[in-house]
Design a protein around this motif. Structure first.
Motif, PDB file in Angstrom:
ATOM      1  N   VAL A 116      -0.867   4.405  -5.707  1.00 54.22           N
ATOM      2  CA  VAL A 116      -1.815   5.117  -6.767  1.00 54.22           C
ATOM      3  C   VAL A 116      -0.457   5.975  -7.283  1.00 54.22           C
ATOM      4  O   VAL A 116       0.100   6.691  -6.996  1.00 54.22           O
ATOM      5  N   GLU A 117      -0.494   5.766  -8.847  1.00 55.40           N
ATOM      6  CA  GLU A 117       0.459   6.535  -9.523  1.00 55.40           C
ATOM      7  C   GLU A 117       0.072   7.095 -10.817  1.00 55.40           C
ATOM      8  O   GLU A 117      -1.085   6.550 -11.239  1.00 55.40           O
ATOM      9  N   GLY A 138       4.481  -1.932   5.662  1.00 51.68           N
ATOM     10  CA  GLY A 138       3.525  -1.896   4.813  1.00 51.68           C
ATOM     11  C   GLY A 138       3.094  -3.077   4.002  1.00 51.68           C
ATOM     12  O   GLY A 138       4.321  -3.895   3.646  1.00 51.68           O
ATOM     13  N   ILE A 139       1.748  -3.655   3.777  1.00 54.48           N
ATOM     14  CA  ILE A 139       1.851  -4.567   2.746  1.00 54.48           C
ATOM     15  C   ILE A 139       1.277  -3.958   1.454  1.00 54.48           C
ATOM     16  O   ILE A 139       0.065  -3.538   1.350  1.00 54.48           O
ATOM     17  N   VAL A 140       2.052  -4.196   0.420  1.00 58.05           N
ATOM     18  CA  VAL A 140       1.748  -3.726  -0.973  1.00 58.05           C
ATOM     19  C   VAL A 140       1.962  -4.663  -1.725  1.00 58.05           C
ATOM     20  O   VAL A 140       2.775  -5.269  -2.064  1.00 58.05           O
ATOM     21  N   GLU A 141       0.662  -4.983  -2.426  1.00 55.36           N
ATOM     22  CA  GLU A 141       0.573  -6.037  -3.464  1.00 55.36           C
ATOM     23  C   GLU A 141      -0.170  -5.450  -4.753  1.00 55.36           C
ATOM     24  O   GLU A 141      -0.024  -6.288  -5.768  1.00 55.36           O
ATOM     25  N   ARG A 142      -0.663  -4.382  -4.799  1.00 48.11           N
ATOM     26  CA  ARG A 142      -1.526  -4.080  -5.608  1.00 48.11           C
ATOM     27  C   ARG A 142      -1.530  -2.353  -5.891  1.00 48.11           C
ATOM     28  O   ARG A 142      -1.270  -1.934  -5.117  1.00 48.11           O
ATOM     29  N   GLY A 143      -2.145  -1.943  -7.211  1.00 49.13           N
ATOM     30  CA  GLY A 143      -2.127  -0.629  -7.398  1.00 49.13           C
ATOM     31  C   GLY A 143      -2.791  -0.398  -8.449  1.00 49.13           C
ATOM     32  O   GLY A 143      -3.168  -1.125  -9.532  1.00 49.13           O
ATOM     33  N   LEU A 144      -2.684   1.080  -9.000  1.00 47.52           N
ATOM     34  CA  LEU A 144      -3.145   1.562 -10.431  1.00 47.52           C
ATOM     35  C   LEU A 144      -2.462   2.802 -10.724  1.00 47.52           C
ATOM     36  O   LEU A 144      -1.664   3.275  -9.762  1.00 47.52           O
ATOM     37  N   CYS A 145      -2.357   2.812 -11.905  1.00 45.13           N
ATOM     38  CA  CYS A 145      -1.769   4.063 -12.612  1.00 45.13           C
ATOM     39  C   CYS A 145      -2.693   4.462 -13.757  1.00 45.13           C
ATOM     40  O   CYS A 145      -3.807   3.943 -14.189  1.00 45.13           O
TER      41      CYS A 145
END
Length: 179
Positions: A116-117, A138-145
């Motif tokens: 989240v940014e 950590g498993i990081v593949e998606r997000g949003l801004c």
């Protein structure tokens, strides 16, 4: 864009759009700037943003929201309240004292984290955070801004396997502000 999306875009624009000369984290000089702290410090607007972001969070496959210091912290906190998902607060670098953690609020290792940014320009801050979170398991593949400045950041993130979905692009905000 729905009427409520257009109203939210207009309100973000009116609350946070500045003109002048601003040096961005990427080093680029911009003549338009969205002061995210102006919309993040407005409790009513922040709540509306969190409610608009909530449908962008996958219903499954997310163990925790990971908000980036500093601008992502108010957003991740509000989004956590709306979605019921736990929040992690990701530092720019791990503390050298106390718990010596990079992410406060819970464990990183083995968890699916959703970034989240606030604003993405080149994606540099997110790229740094993703690398560090992945180094810690950590498993990081998606997000949003909230705002994509449309300066290559989403492509830079996609190149390392992270899909970021913006609530609004700079173009959409400027169009909403013109109305």
């Amino acid at each position: 864009m729905t009427t409520s999306d257009a109203e939210l875009a207009r309100d973000i624009f009116n609350r946070s759009h500045l003109t002048g000369e601003f040096t961005l984290r990427s080093g680029v000089v911009a003549h338009e700037y969205f002061d995210k702290y102006l919309f993040e410090s407005d409790p009513v607007l922040l709540r509306r943003i969190a409610e608009a972001l909530a449908p962008l969070v996958p219903a499954h496959g997310v163990d925790a929201l990971a908000g980036l210091e500093l601008g992502g912290i108010p957003i991740v906190t509000a989004l956590s309240q709306v979605t019921g998902l736990p929040a992690l607060f990701v530092r720019k670098e791990a503390k050298t004292y106390g718990t010596c953690r990079l992410a406060e609020g819970g464990e990183v290792e083995g968890r699916r984290l959703f970034i989240v940014e606030d604003v993405v320009t080149s994606g540099g801050a997110v790229l740094d955070a993703v690398a560090e979170l992945r180094n810690r398991g950590g498993i990081v593949e998606r997000g949003l801004c909230v705002i994509d400045r449309e300066s290559g950041g989403l492509k830079n993130l996609a190149d390392v396997g992270v899909e970021i979905q913006p609530l609004f692009t700079m173009t959409e905000l400027k169009a909403a502000g013109a109305n």
